[in-house]
Motif scaffolding. Structure first.
Motif, PDB file in Angstrom:
ATOM      1  N   SER A 177      48.102  45.991  -0.406  1.00  0.00           N
ATOM      2  CA  SER A 177      48.906  45.109   0.457  1.00  0.00           C
ATOM      3  C   SER A 177      50.030  44.405  -0.294  1.00  0.00           C
ATOM      4  O   SER A 177      50.893  43.787   0.322  1.00  0.00           O
ATOM      5  CB  SER A 177      48.014  44.078   1.151  1.00  0.00           C
ATOM      6  OG  SER A 177      47.116  44.736   2.018  1.00  0.00           O
ATOM      7  N   THR A 196      60.150  39.299   2.799  1.00  0.00           N
ATOM      8  CA  THR A 196      59.608  39.248   4.157  1.00  0.00           C
ATOM      9  C   THR A 196      58.190  39.814   4.177  1.00  0.00           C
ATOM     10  O   THR A 196      57.285  39.243   4.791  1.00  0.00           O
ATOM     11  CB  THR A 196      60.516  40.028   5.130  1.00  0.00           C
ATOM     12  OG1 THR A 196      61.809  39.409   5.133  1.00  0.00           O
ATOM     13  CG2 THR A 196      59.948  40.049   6.535  1.00  0.00           C
ATOM     14  N   HIS A 197      57.988  40.916   3.480  1.00  0.00           N
ATOM     15  CA  HIS A 197      56.659  41.523   3.402  1.00  0.00           C
ATOM     16  C   HIS A 197      55.646  40.552   2.785  1.00  0.00           C
ATOM     17  O   HIS A 197      54.492  40.465   3.243  1.00  0.00           O
ATOM     18  CB  HIS A 197      56.715  42.815   2.576  1.00  0.00           C
ATOM     19  CG  HIS A 197      55.373  43.375   2.255  1.00  0.00           C
ATOM     20  ND1 HIS A 197      54.577  43.987   3.197  1.00  0.00           N
ATOM     21  CD2 HIS A 197      54.664  43.382   1.095  1.00  0.00           C
ATOM     22  CE1 HIS A 197      53.440  44.353   2.631  1.00  0.00           C
ATOM     23  NE2 HIS A 197      53.468  44.004   1.362  1.00  0.00           N
ATOM     24  N   GLN A 221      55.351  37.520   3.076  1.00  0.00           N
ATOM     25  CA  GLN A 221      54.935  36.457   3.995  1.00  0.00           C
ATOM     26  C   GLN A 221      53.881  36.923   4.993  1.00  0.00           C
ATOM     27  O   GLN A 221      53.330  36.109   5.729  1.00  0.00           O
ATOM     28  CB  GLN A 221      56.158  35.904   4.735  1.00  0.00           C
ATOM     29  CG  GLN A 221      57.197  35.286   3.815  1.00  0.00           C
ATOM     30  CD  GLN A 221      56.610  34.275   2.846  1.00  0.00           C
ATOM     31  OE1 GLN A 221      55.876  33.372   3.240  1.00  0.00           O
ATOM     32  NE2 GLN A 221      56.904  34.434   1.566  1.00  0.00           N
ATOM     33  N   THR A 222      53.594  38.224   5.018  1.00  0.00           N
ATOM     34  CA  THR A 222      52.602  38.732   5.961  1.00  0.00           C
ATOM     35  C   THR A 222      51.199  38.289   5.549  1.00  0.00           C
ATOM     36  O   THR A 222      50.927  38.024   4.374  1.00  0.00           O
ATOM     37  CB  THR A 222      52.637  40.272   6.060  1.00  0.00           C
ATOM     38  OG1 THR A 222      52.216  40.834   4.814  1.00  0.00           O
ATOM     39  CG2 THR A 222      54.033  40.768   6.436  1.00  0.00           C
ATOM     40  N   GLU A 223      50.311  38.236   6.516  1.00  0.00           N
ATOM     41  CA  GLU A 223      48.941  37.815   6.234  1.00  0.00           C
ATOM     42  C   GLU A 223      48.228  38.747   5.255  1.00  0.00           C
ATOM     43  O   GLU A 223      47.581  38.264   4.310  1.00  0.00           O
ATOM     44  CB  GLU A 223      48.144  37.693   7.533  1.00  0.00           C
ATOM     45  CG  GLU A 223      46.771  37.098   7.330  1.00  0.00           C
ATOM     46  CD  GLU A 223      46.054  36.836   8.640  1.00  0.00           C
ATOM     47  OE1 GLU A 223      44.806  36.867   8.607  1.00  0.00           O
ATOM     48  OE2 GLU A 223      46.706  36.607   9.676  1.00  0.00           O
ATOM     49  N   GLN A 257      49.541  37.969   1.769  1.00  0.00           N
ATOM     50  CA  GLN A 257      49.081  36.655   1.297  1.00  0.00           C
ATOM     51  C   GLN A 257      47.601  36.687   0.928  1.00  0.00           C
ATOM     52  O   GLN A 257      47.198  36.101  -0.076  1.00  0.00           O
ATOM     53  CB  GLN A 257      49.357  35.577   2.350  1.00  0.00           C
ATOM     54  CG  GLN A 257      50.824  35.202   2.458  1.00  0.00           C
ATOM     55  CD  GLN A 257      51.349  34.589   1.170  1.00  0.00           C
ATOM     56  OE1 GLN A 257      50.833  33.575   0.690  1.00  0.00           O
ATOM     57  NE2 GLN A 257      52.368  35.211   0.593  1.00  0.00           N
TER      58      GLN A 257
END
Length: 171
Positions: free
Chosen positions: A64, A89-90, A92-94, A97
């Motif tokens: 991820s 931007t990627h 910041q995805t759950e 993270q």
């Protein structure tokens, strides 16, 4: 202060790569490639993990945290601002993270090196990941170059070292 290593395998072979990790005292390799396959012998996930295990280095894959295809395409085209925007931007995805939290826990356990393909850390997303972790736990970042492991053997006393329990979360 403790250290987090990074390395790319572009321009090297598996033997020099492993010697570089061992010379630096790396005990864990954190693969941050989205697609952990390679045309370079020994660098696909299963073969790499097996080789590292033979050398006493633990392998982890954080899929991820890999750069999504549009980011890889932008970097390959030399559009580094676009690459950084896409990867930012990627991140910041759950899923990213969550993986970043897991990786942060992992790097605090033992001397760890983040892996991707690109030799130049400034054009690779592993540097973005390393900076995020460094801000969180207070580690220094040290970029390894795996094409000449003897430089690390010759200068072993000057290499930064991992210090268990150091960092912002240890307090």
């Amino acid at each position: 202060m403790s250290v987090l290593f990074t390395v790319g395998y572009e321009g090297t072979d598996i033997d020099r790569f492993v010697r570089t990790l061992k010379a630096a005292g790396v005990r864990q390799l954190a693969d941050v490639r989205a697609v952990p396959v390679s045309r370079k012998a020994g660098f696909s996930k299963k073969k790499l993990a097996a080789r590292l295990a033979e050398e006493g280095i633990e392998y982890f894959h954080f899929v991820s945290l890999g750069d999504p295809k549009p980011g890889r395409d932008a970097a390959r085209a030399g559009e580094f601002d676009l690459f950084r925007s896409i990867y930012g931007t990627h991140m910041q995805t759950e899923p990213a993270q969550d993986a970043l939290r897991d990786l942060t826990d992992t790097v605090q356990a033992a001397p760890t090196c983040l892996l991707c393909f690109e030799r130049d850390p400034e054009t690779c997303h592993r540097t973005i990941v390393a900076r995020e972790i460094s801000e969180e736990v207070g580690f220094d970042i040290f970029n390894l170059f795996a094409d000449d492991p003897d430089r690390y053997v010759r200068n072993a006393a000057k290499l930064p070292r991992f210090h268990s329990g150091e960092g912002a979360t240890a307090a």
